[in-house]
Design a protein around this motif. Structure first.
Motif, PDB file in Angstrom:
ATOM      1  N   TRP A   1       0.830  -1.213   0.000  1.00  0.00           N
ATOM      2  CA  TRP A   1       0.000   0.000   0.000  1.00  0.00           C
ATOM      3  C   TRP A   1       0.861   1.258   0.000  1.00  0.00           C
ATOM      4  O   TRP A   1       0.495   2.257  -0.631  1.00  0.00           O
TER       5      TRP A   1
ATOM      6  N   LEU B   1       1.966   1.582  -3.567  1.00  0.00           N
ATOM      7  CA  LEU B   1       0.876   2.102  -4.400  1.00  0.00           C
ATOM      8  C   LEU B   1       0.682   3.600  -4.180  1.00  0.00           C
ATOM      9  O   LEU B   1       0.425   4.353  -5.130  1.00  0.00           O
TER      10      LEU B   1
ATOM     11  N   THR C   1       1.028   6.446  -6.980  1.00  0.00           N
ATOM     12  CA  THR C   1      -0.046   7.409  -7.246  1.00  0.00           C
ATOM     13  C   THR C   1       0.506   8.825  -7.299  1.00  0.00           C
ATOM     14  O   THR C   1       0.115   9.637  -8.148  1.00  0.00           O
TER      15      THR C   1
ATOM     16  N   LEU D   1      -4.709   2.822 -12.020  1.00  0.00           N
ATOM     17  CA  LEU D   1      -4.241   2.648 -10.641  1.00  0.00           C
ATOM     18  C   LEU D   1      -5.265   1.871  -9.819  1.00  0.00           C
ATOM     19  O   LEU D   1      -4.898   1.084  -8.931  1.00  0.00           O
TER      20      LEU D   1
ATOM     21  N   LYS E   1      -4.632  -1.533  -7.761  1.00  0.00           N
ATOM     22  CA  LYS E   1      -5.024  -1.679  -6.353  1.00  0.00           C
ATOM     23  C   LYS E   1      -5.814  -2.970  -6.145  1.00  0.00           C
ATOM     24  O   LYS E   1      -5.623  -3.686  -5.144  1.00  0.00           O
TER      25      LYS E   1
END
Length: 367
Positions: free
Chosen positions: A9, A12, A16, A29, A33
């Motif tokens: 996470w 990610l 982003t 994206l 996820k």
């Protein structure tokens, strides 16, 4: 035995932030996820455990019913960008084989490329954050310049252009270009303002109570404080400059400038609000001028140029005079640049500035 990789996470989140660098859309994206959500642990493992073998139907379900055609397009985009890989079975089906309670073999979307690029993603995210800060600072400066431009009036078209630009998402180059245009417009307005003669707003005199000679004397006093700019240089102004420029090594600072510290202290009273201590020497004056200049928004290169062409003491006196009229001068830096140019042309003198301040005339500083 698998080895845990980075926090999925956190990775990610950094991706982003750097989405523009990787040409990633919000929808792409979101698909990534969903893929990450099928990894049981918070950290991305290597080997077969790092392969997502969920079917398109399950991925679509986790994406709240995204059409499979759209899903396939975004998965292909992630593969094209090198963020995930495909580990296909002979029949292109996705599945896994367990051995001893662990995944021994899996076919599907491999997250290993994402782990490999973790350092690159972090670097791109830092660069994106730095660029965002620069762009935000540019937007803030442009808003301040636009406000100053509107306050001057007569530039509605340019102010509207700025408003339209800021409503979009301009890149850094476009913002820098607009900032330069606004600075040029403000500098031009400041020059026009300097060259506009100061109109006295002294109360009207009762002509019945004054003789003709008295009225002539009043007009003479008013005209004697005018300053002639480079477009209307007088022989007298040029003579004063030539006289004060000669034999500087044998003159005191007061002789060089044609003014005394006492006159400066009398004319420039605002400086006491910031520096209550008395100015006892020319060094004190220069030091205080150096500290006041940035408070007025005068950049260091502009101040250094003024010191070079006017002299350190004259530049400091000018800064103190600008402080006196800070409420009515919209661009002190532009004023100082203009006066520096006049000093290079030999058309600058301190006396009219100090006389105007001493007389406390109700007009803008027109040095």
């Amino acid at each position: 035995m698998s080895c845990e990789g980075p926090d999925k996470w956190a990775l990610l989140d950094r991706l982003t932030t750097a989405a523009d660098s990787f040409e990633l859309s919000h929808r792409t994206l979101t698909v990534l996820k969903a893929l990450l959500s099928f990894v049981p642990s918070r950290h991305i493992p290597d080997g077969a455990a790092g392969i997502v073998f969920a079917s398109n139907a399950r991925l679509s379900e986790r994406l709240h019913g995204m059409p499979e055609s759209t899903l396939r397009r975004h998965l292909a985009e992630l593969v094209r960008l090198g963020l995930i890989g495909r580990h296909d079975s002979p029949n292109r089906k996705r599945f896994a084989r367990n051995r001893g309670g662990a995944i021994a073999l899996a076919f599907g979307f491999d997250l290993a490329p994402l782990v490999v690029q973790a350092e690159m993603i972090e670097t791109a995210a830092q660069q994106a954050e730095a660029q965002h800060e620069r762009i935000q600072a540019l937007r803030d400066r442009i808003l301040v310049l636009r406000h100053a431009l509107i306050g001057q009036g007569g530039a509605d078209a340019l102010a509207d252009d700025v408003g339209r630009l800021l409503r979009r998402k301009p890149d850094e180059a476009a913002l820098k270009s607009m900032e330069r245009i606004l600075h040029e417009a403000l500098d031009q307005a400041a020059e026009d303002e300097i060259e506009t003669p100061c109109v006295s707003t002294l109360p009207a005199l009762d002509t019945d109570q004054l003789s003709a000679s008295d009225r002539q004397n009043e007009r003479h006093k008013q005209d004697s404080n005018k300053y002639y700019f480079d477009s209307e240089k007088s022989d007298q102004a040029m003579a004063v400059q030539s006289e004060t420029a000669g034999n500087n090594s044998a003159q005191s600072p007061e002789q060089k400038k044609g003014v005394t510290l006492a006159e400066i202290v009398t004319a420039c009273t605002e400086v006491r609000s910031f520096f209550p201590q008395a100015l006892r020497s020319w060094d004190d004056l220069v030091r205080v001028g150096d500290q006041i200049a940035p408070m007025l928004g005068i950049d260091l290169p502009v101040l250094n140029e003024a010191k070079r062409d006017m002299g350190a003491e004259s530049a400091a006196i000018t800064v103190l005079c600008l402080l006196e009229k800070a409420a009515t001068i919209r661009s002190p830096g532009a004023y100082l640049r203009r006066l520096t140019q006049m000093a290079r042309d030999g058309a600058f003198s301190l006396n009219p500035m100090l006389s105007a301040l001493t007389n406390r005339r109700n007009c803008q500083l027109t040095i």
